[in-house]
Design an enzyme around this catalytic site. Sequence first.
Site, short mmCIF file in Angstrom:
data_model
loop_
_atom_site.label_atom_id
_atom_site.label_comp_id
_atom_site.label_asym_id
_atom_site.label_seq_id
_atom_site.Cartn_x
_atom_site.Cartn_y
_atom_site.Cartn_z
CD GLU A 19 -2.33 2.68 -3.46
OE1 GLU A 19 -3.43 3.19 -3.69
OE2 GLU A 19 -1.77 2.78 -2.37
CG ASP A 63 -1.88 1.09 1.29
OD1 ASP A 63 -2.69 1.15 0.36
OD2 ASP A 63 -1.86 1.91 2.24
C1 GLC Z 1 -4.23 3.24 -0.40
C2 GLC Z 1 -5.49 2.43 -0.32
C3 GLC Z 1 -6.60 3.32 0.14
C4 GLC Z 1 -6.24 3.87 1.51
C5 GLC Z 1 -4.88 4.56 1.47
C6 GLC Z 1 -4.37 4.86 2.84
O1 GLC Z 1 -4.30 4.23 -1.35
O2 GLC Z 1 -5.76 1.84 -1.55
O3 GLC Z 1 -7.84 2.66 0.20
O4 GLC Z 1 -7.22 4.78 1.95
O5 GLC Z 1 -3.91 3.75 0.86
O6 GLC Z 1 -3.93 3.69 3.47
#
Ligand code: GLC
Length: 559
Positions: free
Chosen positions: A283, A222
Site C-alpha cells: 500500500e 498495509d
Molecule cells: C490502510 C488501510 C485502511 C486502514 C489504515 C490503517 O490505509 O487500507 O483501511 O484504515 O491502513 O491501518
Amino acid sequence: MKKICSLLMLLLTCLPLLAQPSKDNHPWWQHAVFYEIYPRSFADSDNNGMGDINGITSKLDYLKDLGVDAIWIAPCFPSPQVDFGYDVSDYRDIDPQYGTLADMDRLVAEGKKRGIRVVLDLVVNHSSDKHAWFADSRSSRDSKYRDWYMWRDGKDGKPPNNWQSLFGGSAWKYDPKTKQYYYHYFYTEQPDLNWRNPEVEGAMMDVARFWFDRGIAGFRLDAVDTIYEDPKLTDNPINPGKNSVGDPNMEDKYNKRLPELHKPLQHLRKVADQSGERVLIGETGADDLAGVAEYYGPKLNELQLPMNFFFTGVEKISAPEYRRQIAPWDKNPAGGWPVWVLSNHDRVRHFTRYADGIHNDQIAKLMAALMLTLRGSPIMYYGEEIGMENNDPKTRAEVKDPIGRLNWPKNKGRDGERTPMQWDTSKNAGFTTAKPWLPVPPSYKTHNVATQDKDPNSILNFYRQLIKLRGTNPALLDGEYVALNQDDPNVLAYLRKLPDRAVIVALNFTDKPQTVAIKSDITGSTQMLLTSAPGEAKQQNLESLKLEPFGVFVGEVVK
Ligand code: GLC
C-alpha cells in the site's frame, strides 16, 4: 494496416484458435488477476450479519469461474475491530468472528485445488493498543517492550511535535500511567511500532514466516509509507487550507516515506523469496511514479507489486487523463511491473465515481476493459464485476467507520464502499439471513451475481470474457503497451504488441458514438476478439472504427 475485419465469431468460440497460452517465463503474480475481499462483507456462512472465512471458501467456485488467480483478504486476525481489523491484537491467529486457523488452512487448501492463491494483509506500521506487546510497553518505562513503540516526553505540557494523525488531531496520545506520549499515525488505538528497534523487525519477519509456512502466497503490506519517523521529531511544514478531517494541511515530510524504510522491506523480500514464490504487494501512496517506483528496490529486490493508486484519484473519466496516467508506467525507470487499481475498501467505488445515470453499466464495462487489457497486474475489488455502487450512510447515527463518525458530514467515512457482496435478489442480497452489518444498496435487485450470471451481456459476463481473454492471449499477457491516436480527446486507443501479433484496444470515453481511424504501422489481418456491444459491432474497419457511447473494441492483428 490492412483493414480486413472478419466479423464472425464471438470471443469465446474463437478463443481456442487465437490464443495459445504463452510460454510463460513470468512469475505467477505478473499474469495474475488479484481480487480484494473485505472479509466482513463477502459471504456470511454462520448468518450473524458479518462475513467469515468459511463464507469465502464457499464462494471459491464463483471466483474460479470469474477467473481470478489470487484473493487478497483484508485483515482477519484477532482485533478489537476499531479499524475493522487494521488494528491487530495477535498476528498469528484468526479473529473468532471470522473463524479459526483451521478454517484458514482449509481455505488455502481449497483455493489451491482451484488454482486460487491466498494473500493476507500484514499491518506493519502499527498494532492494536490491545496487542500484548503494547499492553506490556505501556505498563512501565522499564518494560521489555517499551521501545517497541514510540514513547516520548511532551513539550511544555503539549505533544512532542506538530505531527497529525491521518484520521484527525494530534498523532500523539498522552498516557498518564507512565507520563509520556505515544505516537499513532492512525487512530489512537493503533500505536505505531518502532521499526528502528531490530526486535520489531525480527518479530514481523517471524510473523511472515508463520503464514508462509501455512501456505499463504504473499502479503499486501498495509501503510508501508509510514513505518519510519524522523528520530529528531522535526515539525512538519504546514500548507494553507484544511484537509478532509478538518486539520491544517500538513506535508508529512518527517514521518512518511523516509529512506530507512527500504531496508526492512528488502529483508522481508528475502524472507519471501526463501519461502518460495511469494508476492509482496504494497500500500504505497506516493504522489508520483518515481515515489512508487522506489518500492521496487534498487535491484528489484523489494516489493514486486507496489500499488499505483493514481486511477483511484481520477474523478471524471476522460481519455486524455487516463492516457496521461498510463503513459509513465511502461517507461518505468525502475523496470518494475505495473499494478492497476480502480477501487478498494478506502476509496469510493469507481462505479459511483463515474456513473452518469444513463450509461452506468456500459461505463463499468469500459473501465473493466481498460484495467484488464493493460500490461501489468490488476487488483480488482469485490463486487466491481457486478457493478456494485457505494452505499454511503444517510445519517451520522448509521456510520460504522470512525473516520465518518468523527468528521461527519464533511467526511462520511468508508462504509459506502464496504457493503455486503450482492449475490442474488433475496433479502440482504443473499449475503446473510441476519441483519447485515452494513445495509445493502437498493441496486442489489439488478446488480447481483445470480441475475447477471444469466444475462450474456451483463457486466459479470463481460469481466469473465475479458479475464479469460487476458489469461490466454499472448499479446495481452506479454505485449508492449503502445499508445495510439494520442491526440484523440474522446477515444483511448493502444496496442499490446508482440513481434508477430498485436491486440488493438479502443475505448470510447464519451457518451456519444465515435468513429476513429486507428493510426498504427502494424500490418496484418484484424479479427475482433471482443466488443462490449455484441450484436452491433460486427464488422469493423480500423480506418473508421465505430464505437458506441462508452463502447469497447478489442481486436487482434496477426501477421
Ligand atoms: C490502510 C488501510 C485502511 C486502514 C489504515 C490503517 O490505509 O487500507 O483501511 O484504515 O491502513 O491501518
